[in-house]
Motif scaffolding. Structure first.
Motif, short mmCIF file in Angstrom:
data_model
loop_
_atom_site.label_atom_id
_atom_site.label_comp_id
_atom_site.label_asym_id
_atom_site.label_seq_id
_atom_site.Cartn_x
_atom_site.Cartn_y
_atom_site.Cartn_z
N SER A 1 56.80 24.75 78.90
CA SER A 1 56.91 23.65 78.30
C SER A 1 57.30 23.80 76.76
O SER A 1 58.06 23.13 76.22
CB SER A 1 55.57 23.01 78.44
OG SER A 1 55.01 22.79 79.42
N SER A 2 56.89 24.87 76.09
CA SER A 2 57.21 25.33 74.71
C SER A 2 58.71 25.39 74.51
O SER A 2 59.42 24.84 73.71
CB SER A 2 56.24 26.31 74.27
OG SER A 2 55.07 26.18 74.45
N ILE A 3 59.15 26.15 75.44
CA ILE A 3 60.64 26.33 75.69
C ILE A 3 61.50 25.18 75.68
O ILE A 3 62.31 24.80 74.88
CB ILE A 3 61.11 27.40 77.00
CG1 ILE A 3 60.60 28.74 76.59
CG2 ILE A 3 62.50 27.51 76.74
CD1 ILE A 3 60.42 29.53 78.12
N LEU B 1 71.57 30.00 71.93
CA LEU B 1 70.60 29.86 72.89
C LEU B 1 70.67 30.21 74.17
O LEU B 1 69.95 30.67 75.12
CB LEU B 1 70.12 28.31 72.90
CG LEU B 1 69.59 27.57 71.76
CD1 LEU B 1 69.37 26.15 71.70
CD2 LEU B 1 68.41 28.52 71.04
N CYS C 1 60.50 22.01 74.89
CA CYS C 1 60.29 21.19 73.61
C CYS C 1 61.01 21.92 72.45
O CYS C 1 61.47 21.40 71.85
CB CYS C 1 58.85 21.33 73.17
SG CYS C 1 57.76 20.39 74.48
N PHE C 2 61.19 23.39 72.37
CA PHE C 2 61.97 24.08 71.41
C PHE C 2 63.46 23.66 71.36
O PHE C 2 64.02 23.25 70.51
CB PHE C 2 61.60 25.50 71.26
CG PHE C 2 62.63 26.20 70.41
CD1 PHE C 2 62.35 26.26 69.15
CD2 PHE C 2 63.78 26.81 70.96
CE1 PHE C 2 63.30 26.91 68.30
CE2 PHE C 2 64.50 27.49 70.03
CZ PHE C 2 64.25 27.71 68.91
N ILE C 3 63.86 23.76 72.66
CA ILE C 3 65.43 23.39 72.70
C ILE C 3 65.58 22.18 72.43
O ILE C 3 66.53 21.60 71.89
CB ILE C 3 65.69 23.62 74.01
CG1 ILE C 3 65.49 25.23 74.59
CG2 ILE C 3 67.24 23.31 74.68
CD1 ILE C 3 66.06 25.86 75.91
N TYR C 4 64.81 21.07 73.07
CA TYR C 4 65.11 19.88 72.79
C TYR C 4 64.84 19.38 71.13
O TYR C 4 65.93 18.52 70.65
CB TYR C 4 64.41 18.72 73.60
CG TYR C 4 64.34 17.21 73.09
CD1 TYR C 4 65.19 16.76 73.75
CD2 TYR C 4 63.30 16.47 72.73
CE1 TYR C 4 65.74 15.34 73.72
CE2 TYR C 4 63.40 15.07 72.55
CZ TYR C 4 64.77 14.66 73.05
OH TYR C 4 65.02 13.21 72.69
N GLY C 5 63.98 19.93 70.65
CA GLY C 5 63.59 19.84 69.10
C GLY C 5 64.86 20.25 68.25
O GLY C 5 65.17 19.74 67.43
N ILE C 6 65.25 21.22 68.82
CA ILE C 6 66.34 21.92 67.62
C ILE C 6 67.68 21.34 67.78
O ILE C 6 68.39 20.99 66.95
CB ILE C 6 66.52 23.45 67.93
CG1 ILE C 6 67.28 24.14 66.95
CG2 ILE C 6 67.17 23.74 69.36
CD1 ILE C 6 67.22 25.61 66.96
N THR C 7 68.06 20.66 69.22
CA THR C 7 69.21 19.88 69.28
C THR C 7 69.16 18.67 68.68
O THR C 7 70.17 18.22 68.00
CB THR C 7 69.39 19.30 70.96
OG1 THR C 7 68.23 19.16 71.29
CG2 THR C 7 69.67 20.84 71.62
#
Length: 593
Positions: free
Chosen positions: A316-318, A591, A320-326
């Motif tokens: 889930s963290s992965i 990424l 969220c991280f990818i979505y957040g950075i985009t």
């Protein structure tokens, strides 16, 4: 058939297998990497330096403690690669025998195998992994190996000499051949009771047998996944086109979601490719009854709920991280043209390198600087040339260091397409001043120079009143620091072709690192020491985009036209589709690589 079996394997038990693989990847990233960096840090402390460079290698060779730490680093890397790939193999066998496989069981079996395999034979496993570095992009590779590559400057220099280019091609072909012949070695080592040597010998013999040649299906699978990845990127871009060019909050959120989803799908395809090829290999061994022994699946371990929660939290963290950075990049990214562009030996694509014509072409293409190389003749005159022996470009077997100025000046040179002649440093400076372009002058040292040659060079720059405009650099730290004392008004740089760890201790104004050694952290360290950071040789679209996107201090390139094209694309950041292209092409590389 293989792809279908891979799909069933990855979706069985609610993707438990995929979660285990992702968990091991991040254990390697945050565990193995951290330990390796810590060991490297202490290694550098023991040899009395801040970074691992060509200059510090001799100190390592004479330090027993440094050797010990280096061996530890190599062992950790080898064990990590072994553990990563064995996870996939064990998961496949558990699936085939319809048994569950926990992370604890994988740890237990891997450690047990490693205890049995720790012997002088282990060096062959290490060499096997190292030899895979030049071919890591062919699909079946480790997460760690994918971070390594042959430095670009080495392959580029080899290509300039037919004999060395031929040797490099032969080396690549031999590497590919060896890995084809040893393709079953790791599955046999993990899934059977063979030793390292026995696994290698058995794989070598097995690849001769009928029905064991998997290169064609291997390439077919690799091709299918490549098409899949490009299709995802293509469809995501077409989806953004449907939203139109106007940027609104809703459209930015939708485009961020599409981009994050695309990256996640491509990440999934990366893992699937590795698993799919592993299924192909295990199937062959399974049919030949070479891995029928399931002793490693007999002992079952209790599955603790906390471990499952940890794995799903990590997944889930992965996401969220990818979505957040985009989202951050899509909303806030603005291109600023801060990167200094330096033409490597002038415009060496449309003219002979280091020639007056290369200088003129670089000026026409608005390069910020032109980088040139200088050599000292026998009678203390500087000639603009990269090589001491001018045979490569002139076909004359003559060294500049052994020749008088009049013997070497004006000699015709050619790259096979363009023709020019060797000129003096003074002529080059005069032409550069006439064109209004600055120079980066690299001092090439051949060992026969007289003691006052650096003072002579400093006087030339002073005479032409270019001390505050030109930059001087060298691969030799002692030479460039000595020149800095001779010409205190000039900016000087130290070229570090091979660099890991922190930045070297030096009084220079800027550092020049090879592209494969560069990362943003190293540039931050340089800035903290009030130094600039230049990168060479930046020639691919991917590399150029990355450095312009991250606003690297300076890039040295042979591809001026490609740099300007990329700058124009990044500058056009006002429409939704162009912003998406700029961000996606950067994030896909960073990424997903």
């Amino acid at each position: 058939m293989v792809i279908k079996e891979t799909y069933r394997l990855m979706t069985k038990n609610k993707c438990e297998f995929l979660n285990i693989i992702l968990f091991t990847q991040f254990m390697i990233l945050f565990g193995s990497f951290s330990i390796m960096k810590y060991c490297l840090k202490w290694l550098l402390v023991f040899v009395g330096t801040k970074s691992l460079t060509l200059d510090s290698i001799p100190n390592i060779l004479f330090s027993p403690i440094a050797w010990l730490l280096l061996i530890v680093i190599l062992l950790i890397a080898t064990i990590s690669i072994y553990f990563e790939l064995s996870t996939i193999m064990l998961g496949i066998m558990a699936y085939k025998h319809q048994k569950s496989l926990s992370l604890r069981a994988i740890f237990h079996h891997t450690i047990k195998n490693l205890k049995e395999d720790i012997s002088p034979q282990f060096i062959w496993l290490l060499l096997y992994f190292v030899s895979a570095i030049p071919i890591t992009q062919l699909g079946y590779h480790s997460f760690l190996l994918n971070k390594l590559s042959v430095p670009t400057f080495i392959s580029l220099e080899l290509q300039k000499y037919f004999f060395f280019m031929l040797l490099y091609i032969v080396f690549l072909l031999v590497s590919i051949y060896i890995h084809i012949r040893l393709i079953y070695a790791l599955p046999l080592l993990v899934l059977s009771r063979f030793t390292i040597k026995q696994s290698f010998v058995k794989s070598w013999a097995l690849t001769k047998a009928k029905g064991s040649f998997v290169v064609v299906p291997y390439l077919w699978i690799w091709g299918v996944f490549q098409i899949g990845q490009h299709s995802v990127a293509f469809l995501s871009e077409k989806s953004i086109l449907l939203l139109g060019h106007e940027m609104t909050f809703i459209k930015l959120m939708m485009s961020s979601t599409i981009l994050a989803l695309s990256i996640l799908i491509i990440c999934f395809l990366h893992f699937s490719l590795k698993i799919c090829i592993s299924v192909l290999l295990v199937d062959v061994l399974f049919k030949k009854e070479l891995v029928t022994d399931t002793y490693y699946l007999d002992k079952q371990y209790k599955q603790y709920p906390i471990m499952r929660w940890i794995k799903y939290f990590g997944l889930s963290s992965i996401i969220c991280f990818i979505y957040g950075i985009t989202c951050v990049y899509m909303f806030f990214y603005q291109f600023e043209d801060k990167t200094v562009v330096i033409a490597h030996r002038g415009d060496s694509v449309h003219a002979v390198e280091n020639s007056i014509e290369a200088l003129e072409n670089a000026a026409k293409q608005s390069a910020d600087y032109v980088e040139i190389d200088i050599r000292l003749t026998k009678d203390n005159r500087f000639i603009v040339s990269h090589d001491n022996n001018i045979k490569r470009l002139s076909k004359l077997n003559k060294k500049i260091s052994d020749s008088l100025f009049d013997e070497i000046h004006g000699v015709s040179v050619t790259d096979g397409i363009h023709v020019s002649s060797l000129v003096s440093l003074e002529e080059y400076i005069e032409k550069a001043k006439q064109l209004g372009i600055k120079l980066v002058v690299e001092i090439k040292h051949h060992g026969k120079e007289k003691s006052d040659y650096l003072a002579l060079l400093a006087n030339i720059f002073k005479r032409y009143d270019v001390e505050k405009d030109y930059i001087v650099q060298s691969l030799d730290k002692e030479i460039i620091e000595t020149f800095q004392q001779k010409a205190p008004n000039m900016k000087v740089g130290y070229i570090v072709p091979f660099q890991f760890g922190g930045i070297p201790d030096t009084t220079v104004d800027f550092l020049v690192v090879e592209e494969s050694s560069y990362n943003h952290h190293v540039q931050d360290l340089a800035h903290f020491s009030s130094k600039k950071m230049f990168v060479w040789t930046v020639n691919t679209k991917k590399e150029i985009r990355r450095h312009l996107f991250e606003q690297t201090d300076g890039i040295i390139t042979d591809k001026l036209d490609l740099v300007h094209q990329t700058k124009n694309e990044l500058s056009d950041n006002h429409s939704l589709i162009q912003r998406y292209k700029n961000v996606s092409q950067y994030l896909f590389v960073q990424l997903v690589k």
